[in-house]
Design a protein around this motif. Structure first.
Motif, short mmCIF file in Angstrom:
data_model
loop_
_atom_site.label_atom_id
_atom_site.label_comp_id
_atom_site.label_asym_id
_atom_site.label_seq_id
_atom_site.Cartn_x
_atom_site.Cartn_y
_atom_site.Cartn_z
N SER A 10 -12.98 24.03 37.67
CA SER A 10 -13.76 22.95 38.29
C SER A 10 -14.73 22.32 37.30
O SER A 10 -14.95 21.10 37.33
CB SER A 10 -14.49 23.46 39.53
OG SER A 10 -15.52 24.35 39.17
N ILE A 11 -15.31 23.11 36.40
CA ILE A 11 -16.15 22.55 35.35
C ILE A 11 -15.32 21.68 34.43
O ILE A 11 -15.73 20.58 34.04
CB ILE A 11 -16.87 23.66 34.56
CG1 ILE A 11 -17.91 24.33 35.43
CG2 ILE A 11 -17.53 23.10 33.30
CD1 ILE A 11 -18.60 25.50 34.77
N TRP A 12 -14.14 22.14 34.07
CA TRP A 12 -13.26 21.38 33.18
C TRP A 12 -12.84 20.06 33.82
O TRP A 12 -12.93 19.00 33.19
CB TRP A 12 -12.04 22.21 32.81
CG TRP A 12 -11.08 21.45 31.97
CD1 TRP A 12 -9.91 20.88 32.37
CD2 TRP A 12 -11.20 21.15 30.59
NE1 TRP A 12 -9.30 20.25 31.33
CE2 TRP A 12 -10.07 20.40 30.22
CE3 TRP A 12 -12.15 21.44 29.62
CZ2 TRP A 12 -9.88 19.94 28.92
CZ3 TRP A 12 -11.94 20.99 28.34
CH2 TRP A 12 -10.82 20.25 28.00
N ILE A 13 -12.40 20.10 35.05
CA ILE A 13 -11.95 18.88 35.72
C ILE A 13 -13.11 17.90 35.91
O ILE A 13 -12.95 16.68 35.70
CB ILE A 13 -11.30 19.23 37.08
CG1 ILE A 13 -10.02 20.03 36.87
CG2 ILE A 13 -11.03 17.99 37.91
CD1 ILE A 13 -8.94 19.30 36.11
N SER A 14 -14.28 18.40 36.27
CA SER A 14 -15.42 17.49 36.44
C SER A 14 -15.86 16.89 35.11
O SER A 14 -16.28 15.73 35.06
CB SER A 14 -16.58 18.19 37.13
OG SER A 14 -17.05 19.26 36.35
N SER A 15 -15.74 17.64 34.02
CA SER A 15 -16.08 17.06 32.72
C SER A 15 -15.05 16.03 32.29
O SER A 15 -15.40 15.00 31.70
CB SER A 15 -16.24 18.15 31.66
OG SER A 15 -15.03 18.83 31.45
N VAL A 16 -13.78 16.25 32.59
CA VAL A 16 -12.76 15.25 32.30
C VAL A 16 -13.03 13.97 33.09
O VAL A 16 -12.97 12.86 32.55
CB VAL A 16 -11.35 15.81 32.61
CG1 VAL A 16 -10.31 14.70 32.60
CG2 VAL A 16 -10.97 16.88 31.62
N ILE A 17 -13.36 14.12 34.36
CA ILE A 17 -13.65 12.95 35.20
C ILE A 17 -14.89 12.22 34.68
O ILE A 17 -14.89 10.99 34.56
CB ILE A 17 -13.83 13.38 36.67
CG1 ILE A 17 -12.49 13.82 37.25
CG2 ILE A 17 -14.43 12.25 37.50
CD1 ILE A 17 -12.60 14.49 38.60
N ALA A 18 -15.94 12.96 34.34
CA ALA A 18 -17.18 12.33 33.87
C ALA A 18 -16.98 11.59 32.57
O ALA A 18 -17.42 10.44 32.41
CB ALA A 18 -18.28 13.38 33.71
N PHE A 19 -16.31 12.22 31.62
CA PHE A 19 -16.11 11.56 30.33
C PHE A 19 -15.05 10.47 30.40
O PHE A 19 -15.06 9.54 29.60
CB PHE A 19 -15.79 12.57 29.24
CG PHE A 19 -16.97 13.42 28.86
CD1 PHE A 19 -18.12 12.83 28.36
CD2 PHE A 19 -16.95 14.79 29.03
CE1 PHE A 19 -19.22 13.60 28.01
CE2 PHE A 19 -18.03 15.56 28.70
CZ PHE A 19 -19.18 14.96 28.19
#
Length: 104
Positions: free
Chosen positions: A88-97
């Motif tokens: 979930s941290i990885w996916i949210s960082s992909v979405i944010a960036f």
């Protein structure tokens, strides 16, 4: 089956807070140590990534302490929900960036 009396909203908020504070503090440390490179686009990852981590923390709490609270099922739930937390941290960082245009 989970009874509604077992789910404590204060503990869920605590799990979300702990889950969100870890990446928030790391991102804030990175931003504060490099003051000369701070830009306004950094606010979006600073808000979206901890939200994804908060959701992962809530899932970790529910899976490890409410749904599967005994025996080998609890161990498997802890391992699985830890993986889900980092995903979930990885996916949210992909979405944010991706929103900011900094994901290559």
């Amino acid at each position: 089956m989970v009874r509604l009396s077992q789910i404590n909203s204060k503990l869920i908020a605590l799990a979300a807070g702990i889950g969100a504070s870890i990446p928030f503090s790391i991102l804030l440390f990175i931003i504060l140590t490099k003051e000369d490179v701070f830009e306004t686009w950094m606010f979006l990852p600073l808000s979206i990534i901890p939200m994804g981590a908060a959701l992962g923390g809530v899932f970790f709490y529910l899976c490890s302490f409410i749904w599967f609270s005994e025996g080998w099922k609890k161990f498997a739930a802890v391992v699985f929900s830890t993986i889900i937390y980092f995903v979930s941290i990885w996916i949210s960082s992909v979405i944010a960036f991706n929103f900011t245009g900094h994901w290559n």
